[in-house]
Design a protein around this motif. Structure first.
Motif, mmCIF file in Angstrom:
data_model
loop_
_atom_site.group_PDB
_atom_site.id
_atom_site.type_symbol
_atom_site.label_atom_id
_atom_site.label_comp_id
_atom_site.label_asym_id
_atom_site.label_seq_id
_atom_site.Cartn_x
_atom_site.Cartn_y
_atom_site.Cartn_z
ATOM 1 N N LEU A 125 -0.188 2.598 -7.830
ATOM 2 C CA LEU A 125 0.133 1.335 -7.169
ATOM 3 C C LEU A 125 1.608 1.192 -6.825
ATOM 4 C CD1 LEU A 125 -2.062 -1.115 -9.299
ATOM 5 C CD2 LEU A 125 -2.684 0.190 -7.261
ATOM 6 N N ALA A 126 1.866 0.604 -5.662
ATOM 7 C CA ALA A 126 3.209 0.152 -5.291
ATOM 8 C C ALA A 126 3.125 -1.371 -5.300
ATOM 9 C CB ALA A 126 3.569 0.670 -3.914
ATOM 10 N N ILE A 127 3.847 -2.001 -6.235
ATOM 11 C CA ILE A 127 3.678 -3.447 -6.416
ATOM 12 C C ILE A 127 4.921 -4.183 -5.917
ATOM 13 C CG2 ILE A 127 3.169 -5.267 -8.088
ATOM 14 C CD1 ILE A 127 1.773 -3.147 -9.805
ATOM 15 N N VAL A 128 4.705 -5.061 -4.931
ATOM 16 C CA VAL A 128 5.819 -5.762 -4.270
ATOM 17 C C VAL A 128 5.626 -7.269 -4.431
ATOM 18 C CG1 VAL A 128 6.216 -3.903 -2.605
ATOM 19 C CG2 VAL A 128 4.559 -5.703 -2.063
ATOM 20 N N ASP A 129 6.535 -8.062 -3.848
ATOM 21 C CA ASP A 129 6.428 -9.524 -3.975
ATOM 22 C C ASP A 129 5.459 -10.139 -2.966
ATOM 23 O OD1 ASP A 129 7.937 -10.059 -6.172
ATOM 24 O OD2 ASP A 129 9.806 -10.312 -5.065
ATOM 25 N N GLY A 130 5.507 -9.632 -1.725
ATOM 26 C CA GLY A 130 4.655 -10.211 -0.677
ATOM 27 C C GLY A 130 3.970 -9.104 0.106
ATOM 28 N N TYR A 131 2.740 -9.381 0.543
ATOM 29 C CA TYR A 131 1.942 -8.340 1.199
ATOM 30 C C TYR A 131 2.585 -7.816 2.482
ATOM 31 C CZ TYR A 131 -1.369 -10.026 -2.178
ATOM 32 O OH TYR A 131 -1.955 -10.383 -3.366
ATOM 33 N N SER A 132 3.372 -8.666 3.154
ATOM 34 C CA SER A 132 3.998 -8.212 4.407
ATOM 35 C C SER A 132 4.947 -7.044 4.150
ATOM 36 C CB SER A 132 4.735 -9.364 5.092
ATOM 37 O OG SER A 132 5.748 -9.846 4.241
ATOM 38 N N GLU A 133 5.505 -6.971 2.924
ATOM 39 C CA GLU A 133 6.392 -5.844 2.579
ATOM 40 C C GLU A 133 5.640 -4.510 2.585
ATOM 41 O OE1 GLU A 133 8.790 -6.406 -1.059
ATOM 42 O OE2 GLU A 133 8.234 -8.510 -0.867
ATOM 43 N N CYS A 134 4.330 -4.579 2.394
ATOM 44 C CA CYS A 134 3.521 -3.351 2.357
ATOM 45 C C CYS A 134 3.344 -2.740 3.749
ATOM 46 C CB CYS A 134 2.121 -3.647 1.808
ATOM 47 S SG CYS A 134 2.069 -4.212 0.112
ATOM 48 N N VAL A 135 3.463 -3.576 4.789
ATOM 49 C CA VAL A 135 3.103 -3.096 6.133
ATOM 50 C C VAL A 135 4.017 -1.961 6.611
ATOM 51 C CG1 VAL A 135 2.780 -3.768 8.543
ATOM 52 C CG2 VAL A 135 1.938 -5.256 6.713
ATOM 53 N N PRO A 136 5.345 -2.140 6.577
ATOM 54 C CA PRO A 136 6.198 -1.019 7.006
ATOM 55 C C PRO A 136 5.975 0.236 6.166
ATOM 56 C CG PRO A 136 7.545 -2.898 6.269
ATOM 57 C CD PRO A 136 6.128 -3.347 6.260
ATOM 58 N N ALA A 137 5.686 0.061 4.871
ATOM 59 C CA ALA A 137 5.432 1.218 3.992
ATOM 60 C C ALA A 137 4.163 1.950 4.411
ATOM 61 C CB ALA A 137 5.324 0.752 2.541
ATOM 62 N N LEU A 138 3.150 1.192 4.820
ATOM 63 C CA LEU A 138 1.902 1.817 5.266
ATOM 64 C C LEU A 138 2.114 2.534 6.608
ATOM 65 C CD1 LEU A 138 -1.169 2.263 4.904
ATOM 66 C CD2 LEU A 138 -1.542 0.053 6.024
ATOM 67 N N LEU A 139 2.794 1.857 7.516
ATOM 68 C CA LEU A 139 3.027 2.451 8.842
ATOM 69 C C LEU A 139 3.850 3.742 8.730
ATOM 70 C CD1 LEU A 139 3.806 -0.813 10.859
ATOM 71 C CD2 LEU A 139 1.788 0.650 11.147
ATOM 72 N N ALA A 140 4.798 3.744 7.785
ATOM 73 C CA ALA A 140 5.672 4.918 7.631
ATOM 74 C C ALA A 140 5.042 6.019 6.781
ATOM 75 C CB ALA A 140 6.996 4.475 6.997
ATOM 76 N N GLY A 141 3.881 5.755 6.190
ATOM 77 C CA GLY A 141 3.205 6.774 5.383
ATOM 78 C C GLY A 141 3.690 6.830 3.940
ATOM 79 N N HIS A 142 4.485 5.845 3.497
ATOM 80 C CA HIS A 142 4.928 5.831 2.092
ATOM 81 C C HIS A 142 3.798 5.403 1.157
ATOM 82 C CE1 HIS A 142 8.755 6.625 3.720
ATOM 83 N NE2 HIS A 142 9.023 5.394 4.103
ATOM 84 N N VAL A 143 2.861 4.607 1.673
ATOM 85 C CA VAL A 143 1.639 4.278 0.921
ATOM 86 C C VAL A 143 0.457 4.594 1.830
ATOM 87 C CG1 VAL A 143 2.782 2.458 -0.442
ATOM 88 C CG2 VAL A 143 1.545 1.842 1.654
#
Ligand code: GLU
Length: 278
Positions: free
Chosen positions: A176-194
């Motif tokens: 898991l990559a645990i952040v404060d808000g779900y919007s923070e996950c979007v750039p990570a997903l687009l960039a392939g980090h998650v």
């Protein structure tokens, strides 16, 4: 307003029914949370700012949009006479209980699932919406078609959410990559980090709509998430009042209108999300 109109409005307000229908604030028991908010003149609501369709701060206008915002405006209208008498405070998942118990806000309307553990700390209304947990992945990534495909993947989710708890039932903490808000996950997903974002389906739908060709909602919800409004523990009078409002909106078309104007714009239907009338 002309003097005559002012005089008429004042005279009308001597009749309680006419006063209520002309948009004036209602009468509430002395000392109640409702009376306190009405006397203050505005409602203070904890809401998400980064979840399109539920609670989203439009960067162009600054307006808070979404289904939760519409629910909040209906409460403000009933308490103060106008839906404009409202202030929104950004409240991320892990802050919700704190903001309620420290009275930073009057209530939290923030994709807030009713759970046993949270009910030890805050009081919830009846459910006003049902969601289910789902996965958002890159459109081109065909490896993931459900939770069982996540064993060796990295999944992004938010701290203090039921989403993280349910994932921990299936995966290890290292996944898991645990952040404060779900919007923070979007750039990570687009960039392939998650490899995936996991939380409630309609939150993910809102994020997907911002990147319609790059992201794909898996569409196999697991677990049921009943959303309640969170208020200070033991404030049963406020809870009963809010439950009355929710029941009314489910019956009089206000719930459907709020859905149509927000989540419904995506083409989604409310069959699985709308609570049965009480
Ligand atoms: N509804 C879930 C929860 O209350 C997930 C969404 C959120 O974090 O707001 O934890």
């Amino acid at each position: 307003m002309t003097r005559l109109k002012v005089l008429l409005a004042v005279l009308l307000c001597l009749l309680p029914a006419a006063c209520a229908s002309s948009g004036e604030a209602r009468a509430f028991p002395e000392g109640s949370t409702m009376a306190r908010i009405r006397d203050r003149g505005w409602l203070l609501v904890g809401i998400k700012f980064d979840q399109p369709m539920f609670g989203y701060k439009d960067p162009a206008t600054g307006r808070i949009t979404g289904f939760d915002a519409e629910m909040a405006r209906l409460v403000a209208k009933d308490l103060t006479g106008s839906e404009r008498n409202i202030r929104f405070v950004e409240t991320v998942s892990r802050e919700r209980e704190n903001f309620i118990s420290q009275q930073v806000v009057d209530l939290v309307i923030a994709t807030y699932s009713i759970t046993e553990a949270r009910s030890q700390l805050v009081t919830f209304t009846d459910p006003y919406y049902y969601a289910g947990q789902d996965l958002l992945v890159r459109a081109a990534d065909t490896r993931i078609d459900g939770v069982s495909d996540l064993a060796d993947k990295k999944v992004c989710t938010a701290k203090g959410s039921t989403s993280v708890e349910r994932l921990l039932g299936e995966l290890s903490r290292e996944n898991l990559a645990i952040v404060d808000g779900y919007s923070e996950c979007v750039p990570a997903l687009l960039a392939g980090h998650v490899d995936a974002i996991s939380t409630d389906d309609t939150i993910l739908l809102g994020l997907q709509e911002q990147h319609p060709s790059a992201l794909r909602l898996v569409g196999k919800p697991f677990g049921k998430e009943p959303y309640g409004m969170g208020i200070r523990k033991h404030d049963t009078a406020f809870r009963d009042y809010l439950n009355g409002l929710i029941a009314r909106w489910l019956a009089d078309g206000q719930w459907d209108r709020a859905y149509r104007d927000t989540i419904g714009v995506s083409g989604a239907t409310s069959d699985q999300s709308k609570p049965a009338r009480r």
